[in-house]
Write a protein that holds these residues in place. Structure first.
Motif, PDB file in Angstrom:
ATOM      1  N   GLY A 185      16.604  41.820  32.788  1.00  0.00           N
ATOM      2  CA  GLY A 185      17.307  42.863  33.518  1.00  0.00           C
ATOM      3  C   GLY A 185      17.011  42.883  35.001  1.00  0.00           C
ATOM      4  N   ASP A 186      16.263  41.883  35.479  1.00  0.00           N
ATOM      5  CA  ASP A 186      15.908  41.849  36.900  1.00  0.00           C
ATOM      6  C   ASP A 186      17.032  41.280  37.758  1.00  0.00           C
ATOM      7  N   VAL A 187      17.880  40.472  37.159  1.00  0.00           N
ATOM      8  CA  VAL A 187      18.925  39.759  37.885  1.00  0.00           C
ATOM      9  C   VAL A 187      20.223  39.835  37.098  1.00  0.00           C
ATOM     10  N   ALA A 188      21.333  39.911  37.809  1.00  0.00           N
ATOM     11  CA  ALA A 188      22.654  39.766  37.202  1.00  0.00           C
ATOM     12  C   ALA A 188      23.361  38.598  37.872  1.00  0.00           C
ATOM     13  N   VAL A 189      24.220  37.934  37.132  1.00  0.00           N
ATOM     14  CA  VAL A 189      25.038  36.844  37.657  1.00  0.00           C
ATOM     15  C   VAL A 189      26.497  37.253  37.528  1.00  0.00           C
ATOM     16  N   VAL A 190      27.218  37.237  38.620  1.00  0.00           N
ATOM     17  CA  VAL A 190      28.627  37.624  38.587  1.00  0.00           C
ATOM     18  C   VAL A 190      29.485  36.485  39.134  1.00  0.00           C
ATOM     19  N   GLY A 191      30.707  36.406  38.634  1.00  0.00           N
ATOM     20  CA  GLY A 191      31.697  35.478  39.151  1.00  0.00           C
ATOM     21  C   GLY A 191      32.764  36.258  39.892  1.00  0.00           C
ATOM     22  N   VAL A 192      33.091  35.824  41.085  1.00  0.00           N
ATOM     23  CA  VAL A 192      34.039  36.543  41.937  1.00  0.00           C
ATOM     24  C   VAL A 192      35.116  35.587  42.428  1.00  0.00           C
ATOM     25  N   PHE A 193      36.354  36.064  42.414  1.00  0.00           N
ATOM     26  CA  PHE A 193      37.512  35.289  42.874  1.00  0.00           C
ATOM     27  C   PHE A 193      38.015  35.921  44.169  1.00  0.00           C
TER      28      PHE A 193
END
Length: 214
Positions: A185-193
Motif C-alpha cells: 500500500g506504499d505505492v500505486a501504479v497508474v496508466g494515463v492516456f
C-alpha cells in the motif's frame, strides 16, 4: 499568473494523484502556476530530492511531464523512452525512485497518435520491420497492438491505451521491489492516456490497494 510554491510534498498515492490531477486541470485551463521553479526552490534541492511521483512516459516532444502537470523542480522523477518501452535501465530507475526516494506514485504515460505505437501498428499490415535498434522498440510494443486487434479494434489510439495498461502491469510483474511496495500500500501504479489536442490526462488503469477516482 503568480508563481505558487507547494511546500507540503504528497506522501501517499492518493495525495500524489490529486496533486497531478490539479496540475493537469490548470494546464488544460491555461492557468498554470509554474510552482517550485524559483531560486529558493533550486537552492533547497541542492543536497536532496523528494519527488512525489515517478512519471514514465513516451519521449515525444509534446509530452513534457513537468509542463502538462504544472510541476516544478524536485516534484517528479521523470523517465522517458519512445513508446514508454520498458528495459532494464527503466526498471532500475523506477526501483531507485521507490526504494531510495520513497516516491508513492508511478505513472505510465502514453498519448494519442504515438509514433512508436503507430510504427508497430503499421508492421502488422506490411510485415516490414524497421532496421537497427528501432526493431527492439517495435517488438516490445507489438503484443499490445496484436491484443487490441484481436479485440476488434484497429485504430492506433486503442493500441496506445492497451500498451499503457500492459506496461503498467509489467512493471509489477517484472520488479519485485515495485510489486512489494504496491502490495504493502506504499505505492500505486497508474496508466494515463494523454490527449494532445486538449491536454487532458485520462486515467485508464490502476494497480494498488488504493485506486484513484476518475
Amino acid at each position: 499568473m503568480t508563481q505558487e510554491t507547494h511546500t507540503a510534498t504528497p506522501s501517499t498515492p492518493a495525495a500524489a494523484w490529486q496533486r497531478l490531477r490539479e496540475g493537469n486541470a490548470r494546464f488544460v485551463a491555461g492557468e498554470s502556476l509554474h510552482p517550485n521553479q524559483d531560486a529558493s526552490r533550486r537552492q533547497a534541492l541542492a543536497d536532496r530530492q523528494n519527488p512525489f511521483a515517478v512519471i514514465f512516459g513516451c519521449s515525444d516532444s509534446r509530452l513534457a511531464a513537468e509542463i502538462i502537470f504544472d510541476l516544478g523542480l524536485g516534484d517528479a522523477f521523470v523517465i522517458r523512452t519512445a513508446g514508454q518501452v520498458i528495459d532494464d535501465a527503466v526498471l532500475g530507475s523506477l526501483e531507485y525512485a521507490v526504494a531510495n526516494l520513497g516516491t508513492p506514485l508511478i505513472m505510465v504515460l502514453g498519448h494519442d497518435s504515438c509514433g512508436a505505437v503507430s510504427a508497430a501498428h503499421s508492421v502488422t499490415g506490411s510485415g516490414q520491420m524497421p532496421r537497427g535498434f528501432q526493431r527492439d522498440l517495435i517488438e516490445r510494443i507489438m503484443p499490445s497492438v496484436l491484443d487490441t486487434q484481436r479485440q476488434g479494434h484497429q485504430d492506433v489510439n486503442s493500441a496506445v491505451v492497451e500498451h499503457t495498461r500492459q506496461t503498467a502491469s509489467r512493471l509489477i510483474e517484472q520488479s519485485r521491489v515495485i510489486a512489494d511496495a504496491v502490495s504493502n500500500g506504499d505505492v500505486a501504479v497508474v496508466g494515463v492516456f494523454y490527449h494532445l489536442a486538449d491536454g487532458q490526462a485520462e486515467l485508464v488503469h490502476g494497480h494498488g490497494t488504493w485506486l484513484p477516482g476518475r
